[in-house]
Structure formats: C-alpha cells, structure tokens
Design a protein around this motif. Structure first.
Motif, PDB file in Angstrom:
ATOM      1  N   VAL A 198      75.397  -2.480 103.256  1.00  0.00           N
ATOM      2  CA  VAL A 198      74.517  -3.643 103.331  1.00  0.00           C
ATOM      3  C   VAL A 198      73.922  -3.738 104.728  1.00  0.00           C
ATOM      4  CG1 VAL A 198      74.409  -6.140 103.102  1.00  0.00           C
ATOM      5  CG2 VAL A 198      75.879  -4.833 101.595  1.00  0.00           C
ATOM      6  N   LYS A 199      72.618  -3.976 104.793  1.00  0.00           N
ATOM      7  CA  LYS A 199      71.909  -4.105 106.070  1.00  0.00           C
ATOM      8  C   LYS A 199      71.166  -5.421 106.124  1.00  0.00           C
ATOM      9  CE  LYS A 199      71.394   0.381 107.859  1.00  0.00           C
ATOM     10  NZ  LYS A 199      71.603   0.524 109.264  1.00  0.00           N
ATOM     11  N   ILE A 200      71.044  -5.952 107.322  1.00  0.00           N
ATOM     12  CA  ILE A 200      70.177  -7.099 107.568  1.00  0.00           C
ATOM     13  C   ILE A 200      68.911  -6.517 108.165  1.00  0.00           C
ATOM     14  CG2 ILE A 200      69.896  -9.266 108.808  1.00  0.00           C
ATOM     15  CD1 ILE A 200      72.943  -9.444 108.955  1.00  0.00           C
ATOM     16  N   ARG A 201      67.790  -6.715 107.497  1.00  0.00           N
ATOM     17  CA  ARG A 201      66.547  -6.113 107.959  1.00  0.00           C
ATOM     18  C   ARG A 201      65.352  -6.978 107.620  1.00  0.00           C
ATOM     19  NH1 ARG A 201      66.468  -0.788 104.100  1.00  0.00           N
ATOM     20  NH2 ARG A 201      65.669  -1.762 102.234  1.00  0.00           N
ATOM     21  N   LEU A 202      64.174  -6.503 107.999  1.00  0.00           N
ATOM     22  CA  LEU A 202      62.946  -7.255 107.787  1.00  0.00           C
ATOM     23  C   LEU A 202      62.259  -6.802 106.505  1.00  0.00           C
ATOM     24  CD1 LEU A 202      61.475  -7.212 111.401  1.00  0.00           C
ATOM     25  CD2 LEU A 202      62.738  -9.036 110.297  1.00  0.00           C
TER      26      LEU A 202
ATOM     27  N   VAL B 157      63.635 -12.236 107.118  1.00  0.00           N
ATOM     28  CA  VAL B 157      64.880 -11.590 107.521  1.00  0.00           C
ATOM     29  C   VAL B 157      65.793 -11.670 106.311  1.00  0.00           C
ATOM     30  CG1 VAL B 157      66.786 -11.600 109.158  1.00  0.00           C
ATOM     31  CG2 VAL B 157      64.519 -12.376 109.887  1.00  0.00           C
ATOM     32  N   VAL B 158      66.140 -10.500 105.757  1.00  0.00           N
ATOM     33  CA  VAL B 158      66.861 -10.455 104.492  1.00  0.00           C
ATOM     34  C   VAL B 158      68.087  -9.549 104.585  1.00  0.00           C
ATOM     35  CG1 VAL B 158      64.807 -10.912 103.106  1.00  0.00           C
ATOM     36  CG2 VAL B 158      65.428  -8.574 103.614  1.00  0.00           C
ATOM     37  N   VAL B 159      68.983  -9.714 103.612  1.00  0.00           N
ATOM     38  CA  VAL B 159      70.142  -8.842 103.450  1.00  0.00           C
ATOM     39  C   VAL B 159      69.878  -7.997 102.216  1.00  0.00           C
ATOM     40  CG1 VAL B 159      72.617  -8.758 103.062  1.00  0.00           C
ATOM     41  CG2 VAL B 159      71.645 -10.594 104.423  1.00  0.00           C
TER      42      VAL B 159
ATOM     43  N   PRO C 119      73.004  -5.091 111.175  1.00  0.00           N
ATOM     44  CA  PRO C 119      71.599  -5.383 111.435  1.00  0.00           C
ATOM     45  C   PRO C 119      70.872  -4.146 111.942  1.00  0.00           C
ATOM     46  CG  PRO C 119      72.951  -6.265 113.196  1.00  0.00           C
ATOM     47  CD  PRO C 119      73.885  -5.702 112.160  1.00  0.00           C
ATOM     48  N   THR C 120      69.589  -4.035 111.613  1.00  0.00           N
ATOM     49  CA  THR C 120      68.774  -2.960 112.174  1.00  0.00           C
ATOM     50  C   THR C 120      68.517  -3.277 113.643  1.00  0.00           C
ATOM     51  OG1 THR C 120      66.723  -4.047 111.531  1.00  0.00           O
ATOM     52  CG2 THR C 120      67.662  -2.472 109.965  1.00  0.00           C
ATOM     53  N   ASP C 121      67.921  -2.341 114.375  1.00  0.00           N
ATOM     54  CA  ASP C 121      67.688  -2.541 115.800  1.00  0.00           C
ATOM     55  C   ASP C 121      66.785  -3.742 116.066  1.00  0.00           C
ATOM     56  OD1 ASP C 121      69.263  -0.366 116.393  1.00  0.00           O
ATOM     57  OD2 ASP C 121      67.575   1.041 116.459  1.00  0.00           O
ATOM     58  N   VAL C 122      65.728  -3.891 115.277  1.00  0.00           N
ATOM     59  CA  VAL C 122      64.807  -5.005 115.470  1.00  0.00           C
ATOM     60  C   VAL C 122      65.494  -6.329 115.148  1.00  0.00           C
ATOM     61  CG1 VAL C 122      62.632  -6.020 114.701  1.00  0.00           C
ATOM     62  CG2 VAL C 122      62.804  -3.563 115.011  1.00  0.00           C
ATOM     63  N   VAL C 123      66.249  -6.369 114.084  1.00  0.00           N
ATOM     64  CA  VAL C 123      66.939  -7.603 113.708  1.00  0.00           C
ATOM     65  C   VAL C 123      68.024  -7.929 114.729  1.00  0.00           C
ATOM     66  CG1 VAL C 123      68.360  -8.718 111.954  1.00  0.00           C
ATOM     67  CG2 VAL C 123      66.391  -7.375 111.277  1.00  0.00           C
ATOM     68  N   ARG C 124      68.689  -6.921 115.269  1.00  0.00           N
ATOM     69  CA  ARG C 124      69.686  -7.154 116.321  1.00  0.00           C
ATOM     70  C   ARG C 124      69.021  -7.823 117.517  1.00  0.00           C
ATOM     71  NH1 ARG C 124      74.606  -5.316 117.910  1.00  0.00           N
ATOM     72  NH2 ARG C 124      74.744  -3.871 116.190  1.00  0.00           N
ATOM     73  N   ARG C 125      67.833  -7.340 117.900  1.00  0.00           N
ATOM     74  CA  ARG C 125      67.097  -7.929 119.015  1.00  0.00           C
ATOM     75  C   ARG C 125      66.735  -9.382 118.723  1.00  0.00           C
ATOM     76  NH1 ARG C 125      61.762  -8.249 119.913  1.00  0.00           N
ATOM     77  NH2 ARG C 125      61.350  -6.860 118.176  1.00  0.00           N
ATOM     78  N   LEU C 126      66.343  -9.667 117.479  1.00  0.00           N
ATOM     79  CA  LEU C 126      66.014 -11.037 117.096  1.00  0.00           C
ATOM     80  C   LEU C 126      67.248 -11.937 117.113  1.00  0.00           C
ATOM     81  CD1 LEU C 126      63.532 -10.400 114.162  1.00  0.00           C
ATOM     82  CD2 LEU C 126      62.983 -11.158 116.457  1.00  0.00           C
ATOM     83  N   LEU C 127      68.382 -11.413 116.670  1.00  0.00           N
ATOM     84  CA  LEU C 127      69.623 -12.196 116.683  1.00  0.00           C
ATOM     85  C   LEU C 127      70.080 -12.480 118.112  1.00  0.00           C
ATOM     86  CD1 LEU C 127      71.558 -10.490 113.754  1.00  0.00           C
ATOM     87  CD2 LEU C 127      70.552 -12.764 113.752  1.00  0.00           C
TER      88      LEU C 127
END
Length: 111
Positions: free
Chosen positions: A3-7, A20-22, A66-74
């Motif tokens: 499972v990933k958290i991504r855009l 931002v979705v799972v 989380p993906t790299d972009v989502v990690r940055r947003l978090l």
C-alpha cells in the motif's frame, strides 16, 4: 498487498490538481482508491494542502509507504520528520585527496 500513499491527478490539462490517496502500489495512477486523505493544488500561491491528519497517521501506522512527493508534503504539513541522509567522511573530497589519505593511513599502519 503493498500500500502506498500517493497523488492522484484530477485537474484538467495544464491545470494540475491532486488528491492525496491510499492505493495498492500495482494500481495505475488514476486507479481504484482505498482511501482519500486530502487534496493538493500546486498552482495556487501559497499552495493548497489539506490533509486529514487522523486518517494519515492511521495509514502510516498501518505500514503505508508515502512516495517521495507525498513525504515532502507530509513534512510540510508537520506530520513527518524529514529524511536525514548520513554524510560520508569523504564527501566533498576529491579522488586525488582520498588516495593521498589512504596512502598516509597505510603508511601509518606499517609503523
């Protein structure tokens, strides 16, 4: 299931807008969603970032990556710590200087 958290892109052409979705990591970018955590609009100034903190922490604790972009947003939202990279002792040193240091260390070890 990985499972990933991504855009997920939902904006029109040349006007990106994301949710931002799972999702399962094997799904395509706009595939089936397990849960929606918020929305992100990079086009506005300042950027629009709305996240449900309870859902986000729940999915992160369950092991969603989380993906790299989502990690940055978090990190921007204050929900995660930034990734810290270990600095090598030889970083910023030229190859020639490394060889000299290595030779000096070998000479000192022989004494």
């Amino acid at each position: 299931m990985a499972v990933k958290i991504r855009l997920k892109r939902i904006g029109s052409k040349k006007a990106p807008f994301y949710r931002v979705v799972v999702m399962d990591s094997r799904q395509p970018r706009d595939g089936r969603v397990l849960d929606t955590l918020g929305r992100y609009n990079p086009s506005t100034d300042p950027i629009l970032l709305e996240l449900d903190k309870d859902k986000s922490t729940k999915w992160l604790s369950c092991g969603a990556a989380p993906t790299d972009v989502v990690r940055r947003l978090l990190v921007h939202a204050g929900m995660m710590q930034p990734k810290v990279y270990a600095k090598s002792k030889d970083s910023g040193v030229s190859k020639k200087d490394r060889k000299v240091r290595k030779a000096e260390a070998a000479a000192a070890a022989k004494k």
